[in-house]
Motif scaffolding. Structure first.
Motif, PDB file in Angstrom:
ATOM      1  N   VAL A  92       0.897  -1.091   0.202  1.00  0.00           N
ATOM      2  CA  VAL A  92       0.134  -0.220   0.129  1.00  0.00           C
ATOM      3  C   VAL A  92       0.736   1.344   0.033  1.00  0.00           C
ATOM      4  CG1 VAL A  92      -1.674   1.288   1.486  1.00  0.00           C
ATOM      5  CG2 VAL A  92      -2.060  -1.040   1.122  1.00  0.00           C
ATOM      6  N   ILE A  93       1.793   1.113   0.783  1.00  0.00           N
ATOM      7  CA  ILE A  93       2.823   2.426   0.856  1.00  0.00           C
ATOM      8  C   ILE A  93       3.577   2.508  -0.495  1.00  0.00           C
ATOM      9  CG2 ILE A  93       4.945   3.271   2.041  1.00  0.00           C
ATOM     10  CD1 ILE A  93       3.894   1.817   4.693  1.00  0.00           C
ATOM     11  N   LYS A  94       3.946   1.503  -1.119  1.00  0.00           N
ATOM     12  CA  LYS A  94       4.786   1.540  -2.374  1.00  0.00           C
ATOM     13  C   LYS A  94       3.727   2.077  -3.314  1.00  0.00           C
ATOM     14  CE  LYS A  94       5.280  -1.803  -5.596  1.00  0.00           C
ATOM     15  NZ  LYS A  94       5.481  -2.927  -6.162  1.00  0.00           N
ATOM     16  N   ASN A  95       2.548   1.459  -3.303  1.00  0.00           N
ATOM     17  CA  ASN A  95       1.441   2.029  -4.393  1.00  0.00           C
ATOM     18  C   ASN A  95       1.361   3.503  -4.229  1.00  0.00           C
ATOM     19  OD1 ASN A  95       1.481  -0.377  -5.688  1.00  0.00           O
ATOM     20  ND2 ASN A  95      -0.365  -1.145  -4.542  1.00  0.00           N
ATOM     21  N   GLU A  96       1.118   3.981  -2.961  1.00  0.00           N
ATOM     22  CA  GLU A  96       0.950   5.494  -2.811  1.00  0.00           C
ATOM     23  C   GLU A  96       2.354   6.368  -3.210  1.00  0.00           C
ATOM     24  OE1 GLU A  96       0.297   5.837   1.350  1.00  0.00           O
ATOM     25  OE2 GLU A  96      -1.723   5.094   1.319  1.00  0.00           O
ATOM     26  N   LYS A  97       3.286   5.816  -3.055  1.00  0.00           N
ATOM     27  CA  LYS A  97       4.399   6.546  -3.385  1.00  0.00           C
ATOM     28  C   LYS A  97       4.679   6.529  -4.927  1.00  0.00           C
ATOM     29  CE  LYS A  97       7.560   6.564   0.539  1.00  0.00           C
ATOM     30  NZ  LYS A  97       7.859   7.896   0.805  1.00  0.00           N
ATOM     31  N   LEU A  98       4.443   5.399  -5.703  1.00  0.00           N
ATOM     32  CA  LEU A  98       4.166   5.232  -7.186  1.00  0.00           C
ATOM     33  C   LEU A  98       3.161   6.329  -7.801  1.00  0.00           C
ATOM     34  CD1 LEU A  98       4.931   1.516  -7.769  1.00  0.00           C
ATOM     35  CD2 LEU A  98       6.419   3.429  -8.252  1.00  0.00           C
ATOM     36  N   ALA A  99       2.026   6.170  -7.271  1.00  0.00           N
ATOM     37  CA  ALA A  99       1.000   7.202  -7.625  1.00  0.00           C
ATOM     38  C   ALA A  99       1.388   8.720  -7.547  1.00  0.00           C
ATOM     39  CB  ALA A  99      -0.344   7.135  -6.908  1.00  0.00           C
ATOM     40  N   ALA A 100       2.171   9.112  -6.403  1.00  0.00           N
ATOM     41  CA  ALA A 100       2.376  10.379  -6.015  1.00  0.00           C
ATOM     42  C   ALA A 100       3.555  10.692  -7.084  1.00  0.00           C
ATOM     43  CB  ALA A 100       3.089  10.668  -4.612  1.00  0.00           C
ATOM     44  N   ALA A 101       4.597   9.776  -7.472  1.00  0.00           N
ATOM     45  CA  ALA A 101       5.483  10.169  -8.441  1.00  0.00           C
ATOM     46  C   ALA A 101       4.888  10.253  -9.881  1.00  0.00           C
ATOM     47  CB  ALA A 101       6.511   9.096  -8.469  1.00  0.00           C
ATOM     48  N   LYS A 102       4.084   9.308 -10.170  1.00  0.00           N
ATOM     49  CA  LYS A 102       3.335   9.344 -11.548  1.00  0.00           C
ATOM     50  C   LYS A 102       2.536  10.760 -11.630  1.00  0.00           C
ATOM     51  CE  LYS A 102       1.393   5.570 -13.426  1.00  0.00           C
ATOM     52  NZ  LYS A 102       0.711   4.554 -13.458  1.00  0.00           N
ATOM     53  N   LYS A 103       1.868  11.230 -10.715  1.00  0.00           N
ATOM     54  CA  LYS A 103       1.121  12.451 -10.485  1.00  0.00           C
ATOM     55  C   LYS A 103       2.101  13.602 -10.792  1.00  0.00           C
ATOM     56  CE  LYS A 103      -2.448  14.935  -8.148  1.00  0.00           C
ATOM     57  NZ  LYS A 103      -3.166  14.812  -6.768  1.00  0.00           N
ATOM     58  N   LYS A 104       3.267  13.542 -10.152  1.00  0.00           N
ATOM     59  CA  LYS A 104       4.083  14.690 -10.193  1.00  0.00           C
ATOM     60  C   LYS A 104       4.846  14.504 -11.708  1.00  0.00           C
ATOM     61  CE  LYS A 104       8.366  16.212  -8.215  1.00  0.00           C
ATOM     62  NZ  LYS A 104       9.347  16.021  -7.076  1.00  0.00           N
ATOM     63  N   THR A 105       4.993  13.720 -12.278  1.00  0.00           N
ATOM     64  CA  THR A 105       5.680  13.527 -13.656  1.00  0.00           C
ATOM     65  C   THR A 105       4.449  13.886 -14.637  1.00  0.00           C
ATOM     66  OG1 THR A 105       5.466  11.363 -13.929  1.00  0.00           O
ATOM     67  CG2 THR A 105       7.440  11.988 -13.234  1.00  0.00           C
ATOM     68  N   LYS A 106       3.519  13.573 -14.368  1.00  0.00           N
ATOM     69  CA  LYS A 106       2.268  13.872 -15.315  1.00  0.00           C
ATOM     70  C   LYS A 106       2.167  15.406 -15.139  1.00  0.00           C
ATOM     71  CE  LYS A 106      -2.241  12.729 -16.233  1.00  0.00           C
ATOM     72  NZ  LYS A 106      -3.851  11.924 -15.884  1.00  0.00           N
ATOM     73  N   GLY A 107       2.061  15.954 -14.148  1.00  0.00           N
ATOM     74  CA  GLY A 107       1.695  17.441 -14.024  1.00  0.00           C
ATOM     75  C   GLY A 107       3.105  18.229 -14.855  1.00  0.00           C
ATOM     76  N   GLN A 108       4.290  17.615 -14.703  1.00  0.00           N
ATOM     77  CA  GLN A 108       5.404  18.352 -15.353  1.00  0.00           C
ATOM     78  C   GLN A 108       5.240  18.116 -16.739  1.00  0.00           C
ATOM     79  OE1 GLN A 108       8.589  16.151 -13.763  1.00  0.00           O
ATOM     80  NE2 GLN A 108       8.726  17.805 -11.882  1.00  0.00           N
TER      81      GLN A 108
END
Length: 152
Positions: A92-108
């Motif tokens: 769960v923690i890993k998936n949250e971190k991956l989603a946050a990273a994906k959201k960050k790169t998607k925004g960029q």
């Protein structure tokens, strides 16, 4: 025991002198001190203290080593359901971190596309100001195409 303490100091960094012998309640603990945990409250309190120390240190490789060692040394106490629960929590923690990273790169990525469109529009406007809108009013492109067709 001293060798174990030295290895622990090497792994987690040496601790400044907090009192020569066994620690007193309210002071820090030495690496070799025993922690008495009798109930859930004691376990959670100790876990929070360790988590605070890991956050303050901020070194990922040391935290990972700590968790690996802690789990491997506790394998006699943990059953398969408990280990599955730990794995689920880690996933769960890993998936949250991956989603946050994906959201960050998607925004960029969206921002960079917007900048490209703005830069392209600005360059086109500059070309129109410098050279005029010659594609709509002259026949130079047609002359060039006719020349290429005739001689090449």
């Amino acid at each position: 025991e001293e060798a174990d303490n030295a290895l622990t100091d090497d792994l987690f960094g040496a601790v400044d002198s907090v009192g020569g012998g066994p620690s007193v309640r309210g002071k820090g603990m030495d690496a070799g001190d025993t922690v008495k945990m009798t109930d859930l409250k004691d376990h959670l309190k100790h876990a929070r203290k360790v988590a605070q120390c890991l956050k303050k240190n901020g070194k990922v490789h040391l935290a990972a080593t700590f968790f690996k060692e802690c789990i491997s040394e506790s394998k006699d106490v943990l059953d398969d359901d408990t280990i599955a629960d730990i794995i689920k929590t880690c996933n769960v923690i890993k998936n949250e971190k991956l989603a946050a990273a994906k959201k960050k790169t998607k925004g960029q990525a969206q921002k960079s596309k917007k900048k490209d469109k703005t830069a392209e529009k600005k360059a086109k406007q500059m070309a129109v100001e410098l050279y005029g809108e010659n594609d709509q009013f002259d026949n130079y492109d047609e002359y060039g195409a006719d020349y290429e067709d005739a001689f090449f």
